[in-house]
Design a protein around this motif. Structure first.
Motif, PDB file in Angstrom:
ATOM      1  N   ILE A 223     -18.063 -96.608  75.806  1.00  0.00           N
ATOM      2  CA  ILE A 223     -18.064 -95.393  74.989  1.00  0.00           C
ATOM      3  C   ILE A 223     -19.496 -94.904  74.768  1.00  0.00           C
ATOM      4  CG2 ILE A 223     -18.143 -96.528  72.701  1.00  0.00           C
ATOM      5  CD1 ILE A 223     -15.875 -93.561  73.592  1.00  0.00           C
ATOM      6  N   ILE A 224     -20.486 -95.761  75.117  1.00  0.00           N
ATOM      7  CA  ILE A 224     -21.887 -95.376  74.872  1.00  0.00           C
ATOM      8  C   ILE A 224     -22.260 -94.069  75.577  1.00  0.00           C
ATOM      9  CG2 ILE A 224     -22.916 -97.585  74.225  1.00  0.00           C
ATOM     10  CD1 ILE A 224     -23.499 -98.158  77.083  1.00  0.00           C
ATOM     11  N   TRP A 225     -21.612 -93.751  76.707  1.00  0.00           N
ATOM     12  CA  TRP A 225     -21.964 -92.502  77.406  1.00  0.00           C
ATOM     13  C   TRP A 225     -21.608 -91.300  76.533  1.00  0.00           C
ATOM     14  CZ3 TRP A 225     -24.713 -95.360  80.047  1.00  0.00           C
ATOM     15  CH2 TRP A 225     -24.233 -96.428  80.797  1.00  0.00           C
ATOM     16  N   ASP A 226     -20.459 -91.355  75.844  1.00  0.00           N
ATOM     17  CA  ASP A 226     -20.089 -90.260  74.945  1.00  0.00           C
ATOM     18  C   ASP A 226     -21.059 -90.160  73.775  1.00  0.00           C
ATOM     19  OD1 ASP A 226     -17.541 -88.839  75.662  1.00  0.00           O
ATOM     20  OD2 ASP A 226     -16.876 -90.908  75.909  1.00  0.00           O
ATOM     21  N   ARG A 227     -21.482 -91.314  73.268  1.00  0.00           N
ATOM     22  CA  ARG A 227     -22.422 -91.296  72.144  1.00  0.00           C
ATOM     23  C   ARG A 227     -23.749 -90.706  72.617  1.00  0.00           C
ATOM     24  NH1 ARG A 227     -20.513 -94.396  67.871  1.00  0.00           N
ATOM     25  NH2 ARG A 227     -18.911 -95.932  68.385  1.00  0.00           N
ATOM     26  N   MET A 228     -24.156 -91.094  73.839  1.00  0.00           N
ATOM     27  CA  MET A 228     -25.430 -90.634  74.396  1.00  0.00           C
ATOM     28  C   MET A 228     -25.432 -89.136  74.657  1.00  0.00           C
ATOM     29  SD  MET A 228     -26.820 -93.060  77.388  1.00  0.00           S
ATOM     30  CE  MET A 228     -28.239 -92.396  78.198  1.00  0.00           C
ATOM     31  N   PHE A 229     -24.314 -88.642  75.215  1.00  0.00           N
ATOM     32  CA  PHE A 229     -24.304 -87.259  75.686  1.00  0.00           C
ATOM     33  C   PHE A 229     -23.555 -86.324  74.730  1.00  0.00           C
ATOM     34  CE2 PHE A 229     -24.607 -89.765  79.775  1.00  0.00           C
ATOM     35  CZ  PHE A 229     -25.969 -89.552  79.924  1.00  0.00           C
ATOM     36  N   GLY A 230     -23.327 -86.784  73.498  1.00  0.00           N
ATOM     37  CA  GLY A 230     -22.853 -85.899  72.437  1.00  0.00           C
ATOM     38  C   GLY A 230     -21.408 -85.463  72.511  1.00  0.00           C
ATOM     39  N   THR A 231     -20.514 -86.324  73.014  1.00  0.00           N
ATOM     40  CA  THR A 231     -19.102 -85.938  73.069  1.00  0.00           C
ATOM     41  C   THR A 231     -18.231 -86.972  72.366  1.00  0.00           C
ATOM     42  OG1 THR A 231     -19.048 -86.962  75.273  1.00  0.00           O
ATOM     43  CG2 THR A 231     -19.193 -84.554  75.177  1.00  0.00           C
ATOM     44  N   PHE A 232     -18.806 -87.676  71.392  1.00  0.00           N
ATOM     45  CA  PHE A 232     -18.041 -88.736  70.732  1.00  0.00           C
ATOM     46  C   PHE A 232     -17.332 -88.236  69.478  1.00  0.00           C
ATOM     47  CE2 PHE A 232     -17.773 -92.119  67.535  1.00  0.00           C
ATOM     48  CZ  PHE A 232     -16.872 -92.941  68.191  1.00  0.00           C
ATOM     49  N   ALA A 233     -16.102 -88.687  69.261  1.00  0.00           N
ATOM     50  CA  ALA A 233     -15.399 -88.430  67.992  1.00  0.00           C
ATOM     51  C   ALA A 233     -14.617 -89.681  67.622  1.00  0.00           C
ATOM     52  CB  ALA A 233     -14.458 -87.245  68.116  1.00  0.00           C
ATOM     53  N   CYS A 234     -14.541 -89.931  66.305  1.00  0.00           N
ATOM     54  CA  CYS A 234     -13.883 -91.127  65.793  1.00  0.00           C
ATOM     55  C   CYS A 234     -12.447 -90.775  65.390  1.00  0.00           C
ATOM     56  CB  CYS A 234     -14.684 -91.625  64.598  1.00  0.00           C
ATOM     57  SG  CYS A 234     -14.296 -93.310  64.198  1.00  0.00           S
ATOM     58  N   GLU A 235     -11.525 -91.727  65.545  1.00  0.00           N
ATOM     59  CA  GLU A 235     -10.134 -91.478  65.179  1.00  0.00           C
ATOM     60  C   GLU A 235      -9.975 -91.633  63.673  1.00  0.00           C
ATOM     61  OE1 GLU A 235      -7.296 -94.484  66.293  1.00  0.00           O
ATOM     62  OE2 GLU A 235      -5.696 -93.031  66.578  1.00  0.00           O
TER      63      GLU A 235
END
Ligand SMILES: [Zn+2]
Lengths: 297, 175
Positions: A223-235
């Motif tokens: 999931i680090i790629w989403d955190r790195m590139f700004g596309t992360f969301a938490c459930e």
């Protein structure tokens, strides 16, 4: 340490790829049975869910047929062609297989993001997202052109010098990891795991049509790629699965072709040549800045 | 919508990780690295006063052949400890060779001298006794078994085929 650094044969890696893929398909069927029993106990089992599950496997069969026709051998030979021009001299060992899996995981992230944000690629990936349910059979729900994009996105790995068989193994490995994430039976995993790895919770978000969940959590393994590139969301709120505009059908042909039908319709209805091209290459729902009067309205 | 700065960061970071990863893979898989790892392993075992796994006595190599279809002719069993010799099927450079009359079903062949190390084992059911594996085009007409192979047409590389001295099962496959 020797076993990690000693060369292994590419044919062996290829054999492992088939083994992992085939065995996992069987394991997934067993897991699906468990999920269906779980839904039955929770009284959430419906004919729509059963129909949708069957449709998932029918799209898989249709995907395999189209992939065999369109991509087939061309896929393998393209990789071997590009591999001739390898920049680095990489011998196949377990270490290099692990590195290739990590790079294939980054590749998967971008490929997946591309499939969501470029309309002509979304036309095929929307099939996977069109189920209003979330169980392991949804992982096998494919669109007609889902075989094309991995080819283009993974070719740079061959150019860098990874053997095609190692790349195919890495692709399947990421894919199989992704498959496991399609379940509601696992709520959340321990924090350090949720921080680094893609988990069922993260992937439920990805399948959500909730406003705050749109275009989030593209990750395969990490999931680090989403955190790195700004596309992360938490459930943190209940996920409503499926498309913003649902297909409301369990008909396998509707499921398989609705993406191209919708894309064709949107291009057709969009006035102006450049606007038509714009629909193809922009994210779903795109409209030109100076909106021309649409005759359809 | 992502900003252009984020897009640029994505591109640069991804390219960087790809090139760094490929370079690392190249260095980690080079013969020099392998030699250094082998040397480090050897030193470690020495410092611990232990025998490296490759010299531990685990044998003798005792090959149980399974699936022999009839008792015609001979079985030939070759044990290779050298990668090149194995890959060239060079019968002059085997570590051990034993022939015996074929028995239907299973039979065990022991190499009393091969007590340590790793070997790729090749077994041929030489039904017509010509000391060769006969072919019809590309497919063998006699039984053949290689350690860790999964069929008569599977030709595992040395690293997959090798087995430790000791009891080993090899299935004789017929095409
Ligand atoms: Zn997706």
């Amino acid at each position: 340490m020797e076993q990690f650094f000693a060369p292994i044969s590419n044919e062996y890696v290829s054999y492992l790829e088939t083994l992992v893929n085939d065995y996992f398909f069987l394991i997934a069927l067993v897991y699906l049975a468990f999920e269906l029993v779980r839904y039955a106990i929770k009284k959430q089992l419906s004919w729509t869910l059963i129909g949708d599950t069957i449709t998932n496997y029918i799209t898989l069969a249709m995907f395999i047929v189209t992939a065999a026709l369109v991509v087939g051998l061309f896929y393998v030979s393209t990789f071997f062609y590009v591999y001739q021009f390898a920049i680095f001299d990489i011998e196949t060992t377990w270490i290099t297989v692990i590195i290739c899996v990590i790079l294939a995981d980054i590749t998967y992230y971008w490929e997946h993001r591309f499939m969501h944000r470029v309309n002509f690629a979304w036309a095929t990936h929307t099939v996977h997202h069109s189920s209003p349910f979330f169980n392991i059979s949804v992982a096998y729900r494919f669109g007609p052109m889902d075989g094309i994009w991995p080819l283009l996105f993974h070719l740079p790995l061959a150019l860098l010098g990874f053997h095609p068989f190692v790349i195919f193994f890495a692709e399947i490995f990421v894919q199989v990891y992704q498959t496991v994430l399609h379940t509601e039976a696992i709520r959340k995993l321990p924090r350090p795991i949720e921080a680094i790895m893609s988990t069922p919770s993260h992937h439920r978000v990805h399948h959500g049509s909730n406003e705050k969940y749109l275009d989030k959590n593209y990750a395969g393994i990490f999931i680090i790629w989403d955190r790195m590139f700004g596309t992360f969301a938490c459930e943190d709120e209940k996920v409503v699965y499926g498309l913003v505009t649902p297909i409301e059908s369990v008909n396998p042909f509707v499921a398989f072709f609705h993406g191209f039908y919708r894309l064709g319709r949107d291009v057709w209805n969009m006035p102006g040549f450049f606007n038509k091209i714009g629909v193809l290459i922009h994210p779903p729902g795109w409209e030109p800045k100076s909106k021309p009067k649409s005759p359809a309205e | 919508m992502p900003s252009n700065a984020m897009r640029l960061f994505g591109l640069v970071a991804t390219t960087g990780m790809f090139v760094a990863g490929a370079w690392l893979a190249q260095e980690a898989s080079s013969p020099e690295t392998l030699a250094a790892v082998l040397e480090a392993d050897r030193e470690y075992y020495e410092s611990q006063d232990k025998v490296p796994p490759s010299q531990q006595i685990t044998g003798p190599l005792s090959v149980t052949l399974e699936g022999i279809r009839n008792a015609k002719g001979k079985v030939l069993v070759l044990a290779y400890d050298d990668k090149t010799a194995y890959e060239n099927s060079d019968p002059e450079k085997v570590a051990g060779f034993i022939e015996a009359s074929a028995k239907q079903g299973a039979m065990t062949i022991t190499f009393p001298d091969l007590t340590s190390g790793e070997f790729a084992v090749v077994a041929i059911h030489d039904e017509n006794g010509n000391y060769d594996l006969d072919f019809n085009g590309l497919t063998p007409t006699e039984g053949v078994g290689v350690s860790n192979a999964f069929g008569s047409l599977d030709n595992p590389g040395f690293d997959r085929a090798k087995v430790k001295a000791g009891p080993v099962d090899v299935t004789v496959h017929y095409y």
